[in-house]
Write a protein that holds these residues in place. Structure first.
Motif, PDB file in Angstrom:
ATOM      1  N   MET A   1     -80.647  19.866  45.723  1.00 32.41           N
ATOM      2  CA  MET A   1     -82.051  20.245  46.920  1.00 32.41           C
ATOM      3  C   MET A   1     -82.162  19.277  48.229  1.00 32.41           C
ATOM      4  SD  MET A   1     -85.924  20.730  45.647  1.00 32.41           S
ATOM      5  CE  MET A   1     -86.464  19.228  45.817  1.00 32.41           C
ATOM      6  N   ASN A   2     -81.964  18.033  48.188  1.00 34.32           N
ATOM      7  CA  ASN A   2     -82.542  17.265  49.635  1.00 34.32           C
ATOM      8  C   ASN A   2     -80.928  17.573  49.616  1.00 34.32           C
ATOM      9  OD1 ASN A   2     -84.957  16.128  48.074  1.00 34.32           O
ATOM     10  ND2 ASN A   2     -84.716  14.799  46.862  1.00 34.32           N
ATOM     11  N   THR A   3     -81.708  17.093  51.825  1.00 31.67           N
ATOM     12  CA  THR A   3     -80.632  16.629  51.519  1.00 31.67           C
ATOM     13  C   THR A   3     -80.716  15.074  53.253  1.00 31.67           C
ATOM     14  OG1 THR A   3     -80.203  19.712  52.215  1.00 31.67           O
ATOM     15  CG2 THR A   3     -79.037  17.928  54.407  1.00 31.67           C
ATOM     16  N   ILE A   4     -79.582  14.838  53.377  1.00 31.30           N
ATOM     17  CA  ILE A   4     -80.263  13.463  53.764  1.00 31.30           C
ATOM     18  C   ILE A   4     -78.946  13.692  55.137  1.00 31.30           C
ATOM     19  CG2 ILE A   4     -80.379  10.946  53.742  1.00 31.30           C
ATOM     20  CD1 ILE A   4     -81.482  11.134  51.376  1.00 31.30           C
ATOM     21  N   LEU A   5     -78.773  13.804  56.304  1.00 31.65           N
ATOM     22  CA  LEU A   5     -78.921  13.240  57.409  1.00 31.65           C
ATOM     23  C   LEU A   5     -78.819  11.676  57.822  1.00 31.65           C
ATOM     24  CD1 LEU A   5     -79.764  16.021  59.268  1.00 31.65           C
ATOM     25  CD2 LEU A   5     -77.916  15.994  57.564  1.00 31.65           C
TER      26      LEU A   5
ATOM     27  N   CYS B  18     -84.299  12.829  56.260  1.00 33.88           N
ATOM     28  CA  CYS B  18     -84.422  13.615  55.084  1.00 33.88           C
ATOM     29  C   CYS B  18     -85.356  14.791  55.034  1.00 33.88           C
ATOM     30  CB  CYS B  18     -84.673  12.621  53.618  1.00 33.88           C
ATOM     31  SG  CYS B  18     -84.129  11.119  54.459  1.00 33.88           S
ATOM     32  N   THR B  20     -86.791  17.342  51.389  1.00 30.58           N
ATOM     33  CA  THR B  20     -86.757  18.125  50.672  1.00 30.58           C
ATOM     34  C   THR B  20     -88.179  18.789  50.420  1.00 30.58           C
ATOM     35  OG1 THR B  20     -87.671  16.551  48.378  1.00 30.58           O
ATOM     36  CG2 THR B  20     -88.005  15.921  50.217  1.00 30.58           C
ATOM     37  N   ASN B  28     -90.822  12.758  42.636  1.00 33.23           N
ATOM     38  CA  ASN B  28     -89.194  12.579  43.671  1.00 33.23           C
ATOM     39  C   ASN B  28     -89.444  11.348  44.709  1.00 33.23           C
ATOM     40  OD1 ASN B  28     -88.180  12.861  46.542  1.00 33.23           O
ATOM     41  ND2 ASN B  28     -89.207  14.883  47.073  1.00 33.23           N
ATOM     42  N   MET B  30     -87.529  10.201  46.908  1.00 32.89           N
ATOM     43  CA  MET B  30     -86.899   9.840  48.210  1.00 32.89           C
ATOM     44  C   MET B  30     -87.846   8.973  49.439  1.00 32.89           C
ATOM     45  SD  MET B  30     -86.679  13.638  51.282  1.00 32.89           S
ATOM     46  CE  MET B  30     -85.315  13.553  49.940  1.00 32.89           C
TER      47      MET B  30
END
Lengths: 384, 384
Positions: A1-5, B18, B20, B28, B30
């Motif tokens: 679900m999470n995206t990390i750039l 990021c 989310t 969470n 993050m």
């Protein structure tokens, strides 16, 4: 679900640090060479009132220089005179007046502010330049020993706030640093001397041979001979530059080795209401942390004596009554708070080599102060 | 006689961007992961009043999240609420109140400010963080489409001064950008839509396939479907990041290609007293410079029609009465003045490819405005 750039980039900086005499002699093309480009930029000169007072012809020289080099750059406005000395960093109206000047005179991001003065004025005007249009080009023209051999080559600017030195500021490299040795000739003795402490500092923590050179030339420096003064400034500036380029220019970490002696110096300046000037306070701060290094068994008594001797030869007081009492210790906390992270203090491992520690013993600091007081009393006795 | 030393170094920057949902759900990690380090840092949360109003439980969530992760970080103080929207950049008391908070709560250079809000609040609080202690660590938590897909991933901060947008500011990369898509669900329609213009912008100048994707998904985006919204934000953010990392992050040169459509947008915002919001103004600015590109024969009528069509599908107005009259043209000069150097404007060479030009024809700008007005009248006719 999470995206990390992940964002990664480096920003390159490059600027010349130049030394000359007679910077505003129309025959001297150093300043024009720095300003020369595809377009003809506007330049706003800002002059330290102390420098303007000592050099009453300076503003005319600036006008004349600009006229002679009008194919290279134009004056944005008449040179602006601003209050010199630490006081200019305490009154926010002053930096705001420079910001307002950039607005009034249409100084854009490809125009220049050229600031002529001591370290405080360079700091204050540099801050105004750094935040206007997110950074107007800055040429620093330092006029004191302290700014030529140390602060002006660096990447910082600042003003004071909430009674805290340098509370507001940025890391913004200048576009050029132009040092004119002739400005040093008119300094009063206190300011001629004060800046040399920054050279002693950098020699003590990094370069024994430079320290030995300072021992050899201390008398000549104290007698205001120009050649050793010029030589020491270039060497000290180069060492400060190497340090900045080598490690963490924008101080993301906790380490700040070039601040040897500075935690006490900053506090002493404030405790004395700036009666003790920055360079003088640094001399005392160096002596204090050297005494501490000695009392902690890090350096020998002989080494400590050599440090004291070269400082005395240069003419520094190594004690101030404000060191006594509990307030000095607050300087440690304030130093840590400004930097953030772990307390990191530079001490001496030997002459020419610093060592970082992460705590200081309060009792030992007081003993170090006592040691300096004893030296001072002895030396007062000899003088009287 | 002259000595010239050359200073050269690079400063590396690295930060995660990021995405989310439910950032402050205690499960969470993050945010906690970003803050985790050798020491337990202090964090000052600053919240946009608009976000606080729409999410009345947010401050409690922040308290609870901090409590649950107290082994990682501590609250420096109760979360601070600041006025949201462009107005927060006009009143200098507001950024100064954040600076003062860093002083009052002992926020040092290794502590964090975590700012939650729209682009204006991120800009203003980012400026305060950048100049306090020469840079307090900043976590941006953007809550609008515009800030998530564009401004928050960048390296700028700012406030307005002298009636000029972003007159004061710095280039200071954040330490992390954390995007919580859930914030988008409560946006009013105008703000849901407005930010999409920045994605159209970056697609038009750099990426035809993204533009085609936007054409395909315009209806779904207009109907507030979350999946295309999330996809377009990540793609747009990545494109903005690549651009910044690839070329001149601190804008030392004259080029600013990501400002396609922005010279007119900035002016229109001001001319309308900010009735037209930034993203809306960018949509009009894009339409204007696309019309100009068409009238100059750079792109075909069909290409121009596709641009207009996707914008209309997204729900944008492509005309505002403030475009008429002479004031718009001043925006060109102001755009150049802010940037400095040569006027450099991005136009379109074809869909997905921009081209920089160094002059714009005043008559052709007026004809472009007329063209947009004609389109608007036709479309009003159809609607009515």
């Amino acid at each position: 679900m999470n995206t990390i750039l992940e964002q990664t980039f480096s920003v390159p900086f490059r600027y010349p640090v130049c030394f000359t005499e007679g910077l505003f002699d129309p025959q001297n093309t150093m300043l024009a060479d720095v300003l020369r480009g595809e377009r003809i930029p506007k330049v706003l000169f800002v002059v330290d009132s102390g420098v303007a007072d000592t050099h009453p012809g300076l503003v005319d020289e600036l006008r004349n220089y600009s006229f002679q080099h009008q194919s290279v750059f134009t004056l944005a406005a008449e040179p602006v005179i601003v209050l010199g000395g630490e006081a200019c960093k305490n009154d926010p109206d002053l930096y705001q007046s420079i910001v307002e000047a950039t607005h009034l005179y249409g100084i854009d991001r490809h125009s220049y502010i050229a600031v002529i003065g001591g370290g405080a004025v360079l700091d204050m005007v540099g801050f105004a330049a750094a935040i206007s249009h997110r950074g107007i080009r800055l040429i620093r023209i330092p006029t004191t020993v302290l700014s030529q051999n140390d602060s002006a080559v660096g990447v910082k600017n600042s003003i004071n706030a909430y009674g805290k030195k340098n509370y507001l500021g940025t890391f913004t490299p200048p576009n050029a640093v132009l040092n004119d040795f002739n400005f040093l000739k008119t300094l009063e003795d206190r300011d001629w001397r004060a800046g040399i402490s920054e050279a002693v500092k950098v020699a003590l923590i990094q370069d024994l041979s430079f320290f030995e050179w300072l021992e050899k030339n201390a008398d000549a420096l104290a007698k205001r001979e120009m050649e050793p003064m010029k030589a020491h400034i270039i060497r000290s500036a180069q060492m400060h530059m190497n340090h900045i380029a080598g490690k963490d220019p924008f101080e993301f970490g906790s380490s700040r080795p070039l601040d040897f002696g500075h935690w006490a110096a900053h506090k002493l300046e404030k405790l004395s209401n700036f009666r003790v000037r920055h360079g003088e306070a640094v001399a005392i701060g160096i002596a204090l942390d050297s005494a501490y290094s000695f009392l902690q068994g890090r350096i020998t008594e002989e080494d400590f004596a050599r440090i004291v001797k070269v400082m005395k030869k240069l003419g520094f007081d190594l004690f101030a009554p404000e060191l006594q009492g509990g307030s000095l210790i607050e300087g440690l906390r304030e130093f840590q708070e400004h930097l953030g992270g772990q307390l990191t203090i530079m001490l001496l491992e030997k002459l020419g080599k610093g060592v970082e520690v992460h705590e200081m013993d309060e009792d030992l600091i007081h003993q170090s102060v006592d040691l300096l007081r004893t030296f001072q009393e002895k030396s007062d006795l000899i003088t009287s």
